[in-house]
Design a protein around this motif. Sequence first.
Motif, PDB file in Angstrom:
ATOM      1  N   ARG A 282       0.825  -1.208   0.000  1.00 25.39           N
ATOM      2  CA  ARG A 282       0.000   0.000   0.000  1.00 25.39           C
ATOM      3  C   ARG A 282       0.864   1.265   0.000  1.00 25.39           C
ATOM      4  NH1 ARG A 282      -4.510   1.563  -2.161  1.00 25.39           N
ATOM      5  NH2 ARG A 282      -6.260   2.023  -0.805  1.00 25.39           N
ATOM      6  N   ASN A 327      -8.059   6.105   3.136  1.00 26.51           N
ATOM      7  CA  ASN A 327      -8.936   5.489   2.130  1.00 26.51           C
ATOM      8  C   ASN A 327      -9.375   4.099   2.576  1.00 26.51           C
ATOM      9  OD1 ASN A 327      -9.099   3.473  -0.331  1.00 26.51           O
ATOM     10  ND2 ASN A 327      -9.947   5.450  -0.942  1.00 26.51           N
ATOM     11  N   SER A 331     -13.311   3.588   2.894  1.00 22.72           N
ATOM     12  CA  SER A 331     -13.882   2.740   1.837  1.00 22.72           C
ATOM     13  C   SER A 331     -14.139   1.311   2.318  1.00 22.72           C
ATOM     14  CB  SER A 331     -12.953   2.724   0.612  1.00 22.72           C
ATOM     15  OG  SER A 331     -11.721   2.108   0.908  1.00 22.72           O
ATOM     16  N   GLU A 335     -15.855  -1.662   0.111  1.00 22.26           N
ATOM     17  CA  GLU A 335     -15.039  -2.785  -0.354  1.00 22.26           C
ATOM     18  C   GLU A 335     -15.564  -4.118   0.178  1.00 22.26           C
ATOM     19  OE1 GLU A 335     -11.111  -1.259   0.528  1.00 22.26           O
ATOM     20  OE2 GLU A 335     -11.214   0.095  -1.199  1.00 22.26           O
TER      21      GLU A 335
HETATM   22 MG    MG Z   1     -10.272   1.729  -0.834  1.00 27.03          MG
END
Ligand code: MG
Length: 422
Positions: A282, A327, A331, A335
Motif C-alpha cells: 500500500r 482510504n 472505503s 469494499e
Molecule cells: Mg479503498
Amino acid sequence: MTVGTSPEAQPGPPRQTYVLADAAARARDIAAATGRRPAVPASPAPPPVDAPAPGARPPSAGRGPVLRGPSGLGTAGLHLTPRETPAPPEPAAAPAEGNPIPGLYHHPVPEPDPVRVDEVGRRIKAWAVDEVDLYPDDWEDQFDGFSVGRYMVACHPDAPGVDHLMLATRLMVAENAVDDCYCEDHGGSPIGLGGRLLLAHTALDPLHTTREYQPPWAESLGSDAPRRAYRSAMEYFVQAASASQADRYRHDMARLHMGYLAEAAWAQTDHVPEVWEYLAMRQFNNFRPCPTITDTVGGYELPADLHAQPAMQRVIALAGNATTIVNDLYSYTKELAAPGRHLNLPVVLAEREGISDRAAYLKAVEVHNDLMHDFEAEAAALAAACPVPSVQRFLRGVAAWVDGNHYWHQTNTYRYSLPDFW
Ligand SMILES: [Mg+2]
Ligand SMILES: CC(C)=CCC/C(C)=C(\C)COP(=O)(O)OP(=O)(O)O
C-alpha cells in the motif's frame, strides 16, 4: 540537507520530545511549529452524542476568507504567487456532509471555495467529455459523485488559480480511470494487468523507438479511455512543470503501477499478505503522486536535490501512507460489499492477527494515527532543519493535501459510509 540560519526559521520541538509526549501536547507543539490548526484529538471516541451535526463547519472554518493566506512556518512564499484573477467576494460555502471516523487523528479544513469548486467541476467535465471521451453516458452519476473539484480545491489551497488546479484535477481523474478500468470496478481485472499498465505508462513516459514502430505506439495512446486521459493530463502537466517535476511525477506513477501489480498478483491467488507486507504494497499503491505535485500546482518548484533528500522522502512516504490508510478506513464498507475479497488494512489485520472485524478496524485507526503523528513530527523536524522557502512551502503543501484528502473522504457520502463499530 542544506541547513541555513534564515531568520524565518522557526525552531521545531526537539524530536525526542515526541517519544513520550501525549497526543494533545504533540499536536500543540506541531501546531506551534508549523502554524497548522491543532488536530482533532486521537483518543478513541464514543459515538459523538454532542458532536456537531453532519455538515457542521469545523470550528476554525468560519474565521476568515475561504482562501485566506496560509500562515505559519514557511508560508511567506505562499503569498508571492499572484492569483490569476482578483479574489471574488467570499461566497457562502455549503456545509459538508459526513462524519469523521471516531478517534481518527485529522485536521478539519475550511470548506473549499465554492466558486473554484464549481469552475473546476465544470472544466473537468468538459475535458472528460469533449477532450478525452472518458466515460459512457451511464457513468455520469459516478463521475459527478466523485466530486473531484471539491477534492482538488480542498487539497490545494495555495494554487494560484483554476488553471493550476486543473493540472491536479486531470491527473486525479486519469489515475482513477486507470484504477477503475484496468484494475477494479469498471471492467478491471488482475489478469493481464501488467501489460495494460505498462502500455498506459508510456502515455506518461513516452516510447522512444524507430520510425517504423513509433506510429503504432502513438496511435495506441488514443485507443482507450485510461490512455487518452493519461496522455492528455500529462500533456497539460508537462507544459506547467519543470523537467525534474515531470520526472518526479513519472517516478511516482511507476511506483503506483508497481503497487497495483502486487495487489493484483495477490488477488489472483487469493493470498492475504502479512500486515507489514500489505503496508509495503500500500506504500506503492498509494496517493503519493498527488501530494508530490503540490509545488507544480502551487506554481513554484521544490528543487530535485531537496526532494531527493532522505528526510524529505520519509516525510512524503509517511504522508502518502497516512492518506492511503484513510482510504482503507473510509472505503471499508464499500469494499466489503464488492464481490470477492478486497484487501484493505482492517481486512488484513482481522485475517492475519485473528481478531474481530471491529478490533481490526480500530487497530487500523491506530496505525493511521501513528503514521500521522510520525509524518507531522518528521515534517516539523525537517522544516526546522531546512529553512529554505521552497522546502517550507512544499511541506505545508503536503500537509494541506493530507488534510484535504481526509476532508474529501469524510464528506463523500455518495461513495463512502462508515461501519457500525461504535
Ligand atoms: Mg479503498
Ligand atoms: C489518485 C491515485 C493516485 C490513486 C492511486 C491509488 C488509489 C486508487 C487509492 C489510494 C485509492 O484506493 P482504492 O483503490 O481502494 O479506492 P476506493 O476505495 O475505491 O475509493
